[in-house]
Design a protein around this motif. Structure first.
Motif, short mmCIF file in Angstrom:
data_model
loop_
_atom_site.label_atom_id
_atom_site.label_comp_id
_atom_site.label_asym_id
_atom_site.label_seq_id
_atom_site.Cartn_x
_atom_site.Cartn_y
_atom_site.Cartn_z
N VAL A 87 0.84 -1.20 0.00
CA VAL A 87 0.00 0.00 0.00
C VAL A 87 0.88 1.25 0.00
N ALA A 88 1.92 1.25 0.83
CA ALA A 88 2.81 2.41 0.92
C ALA A 88 3.53 2.67 -0.41
N GLN A 89 4.02 1.61 -1.04
CA GLN A 89 4.72 1.76 -2.31
C GLN A 89 3.79 2.34 -3.38
N ARG A 90 2.59 1.79 -3.48
CA ARG A 90 1.65 2.26 -4.51
C ARG A 90 1.14 3.68 -4.20
N THR A 91 1.03 3.99 -2.92
CA THR A 91 0.63 5.34 -2.53
C THR A 91 1.71 6.35 -2.91
N TYR A 92 2.95 6.02 -2.61
CA TYR A 92 4.06 6.92 -2.94
C TYR A 92 4.13 7.16 -4.45
N THR A 93 4.00 6.10 -5.22
CA THR A 93 4.06 6.22 -6.68
C THR A 93 2.91 7.07 -7.21
N ALA A 94 1.71 6.84 -6.69
CA ALA A 94 0.55 7.62 -7.14
C ALA A 94 0.70 9.09 -6.80
N ALA A 95 1.26 9.38 -5.62
CA ALA A 95 1.46 10.77 -5.22
C ALA A 95 2.49 11.45 -6.12
N LYS A 96 3.57 10.75 -6.45
CA LYS A 96 4.59 11.32 -7.34
C LYS A 96 4.01 11.64 -8.71
N LYS A 97 3.04 10.83 -9.15
CA LYS A 97 2.40 11.04 -10.45
C LYS A 97 1.22 12.01 -10.36
N LYS A 98 1.00 12.55 -9.16
CA LYS A 98 -0.09 13.51 -8.92
C LYS A 98 -1.46 12.94 -9.29
N LYS A 99 -1.67 11.70 -8.91
CA LYS A 99 -2.96 11.06 -9.13
C LYS A 99 -4.02 11.68 -8.23
#
Length: 267
Positions: free
Chosen positions: A215-227
């Motif tokens: 969850v943390a990994q996917r959250t970090y990635t989504a935040a970096k992509k400004k989802k």
């Protein structure tokens, strides 16, 4: 020399929160995290080692504690780039049986805690053109029986962040709402029963769930992509979709699923 960015994670002593603290620290952020369990917080501090951090034993549902959290962050690090509103608690009881104080406790922590944290951090996030991450739940899209207070708090949380998103979207602050499905964590063990006592054990097989680290990994990635939104797990995505097209049928499907939980309160 680049300026080190700073991330605040509420409820960062266990579960998804802890994984987010370690993820952001591993990505080079100074991390500030809150919690109320001294032993668990000490364990996170130990795992962070020499990496820049600040641990604060605070109540996520208290307005003054949230102000202190932001003030102490600015005092130590001078900026805020990411705010993760993660602190939360669950419940399992029929509405007809639940004490109203349980409802208030969940709203104070899950909803008002996010409001307070965001209110005090927002000026600094506007300055840094930062990111707000709200850790909600599939229950913020689709309610489930015996979790009326939890579902209410998550629906309210998502409504708030949807409105805030449109207020700040032209000022380069991104708002991401993350909705995990069933995730292996302490939240079900600590879930409150009708009288406001922790139920003490999870009614589900935690080993079959998504891990907090994922969850943390996917959250970090989504935040970096400004989802805008992140809905996790196949079951979670199906629940959101089916609730739009066959809500009445989904009512029955969810009832049958929840009825299979050990010691469920459904009649």
């Amino acid at each position: 020399m680049s300026i080190q960015k700073v991330a605040i994670i509420t409820g960062g002593s266990s579960g998804i929160g802890k994984s987010l603290v370690l993820k952001y620290a591993n990505e080079g952020y100074a991390v500030v995290f809150t919690g109320r369990n001294e032993n668990r917080m000490a364990q996170v501090v130990s795992e962070l080692g020499e990496r820049p951090h600040l641990s604060l034993e605070l109540n996520a549902g208290d307005k003054d504690d949230n102000k202190k959290m932001v003030d102490e962050t600015i005092k130590k690090f001078g900026r805020i780039d990411v705010l993760v509103c993660n602190a939360g608690i669950s419940m399992r009881a029929l509405f007809e049986e639940v004490e109203l104080d349980v409802f208030k406790q969940l709203m104070d922590i899950n909803f008002y805690g996010a409001i307070y944290a965001t209110k005090f951090a927002l000026p600094h996030l506007l300055e840094s053109k930062g990111t707000i991450i709200a850790i909600s739940s599939i229950n913020g899209w689709r309610s489930t029986p015996a979790r009326t207070a939890y579902s209410s708090s998550k629906f309210a949380m998502q409504g708030f962040f949807e409105a805030l998103r449109t207020e700040v979207m032209t000022r380069d602050v991104n708002v991401l709402v993350v909705c995990p499905g069933f995730t292996s964590s302490n939240i079900r063990n600590a879930a409150l029963n009708a009288d406001g006592q922790a139920q003490g054990e999870s009614p589900r097989d935690e080993k079959k769930m998504m891990t907090p680290d994922e969850v943390a990994q996917r959250t970090y990635t989504a935040a970096k992509k400004k989802k805008r939104d992140l809905i996790l797990t196949f079951e979670g995505k199906m629940a959101v979709m089916l609730n739009k097209i066959i809500p009445s049928r989904l009512d029955k499907m969810i009832y049958k699923m929840m009825k299979k939980e050990p010691d469920n309160p459904l009649k």
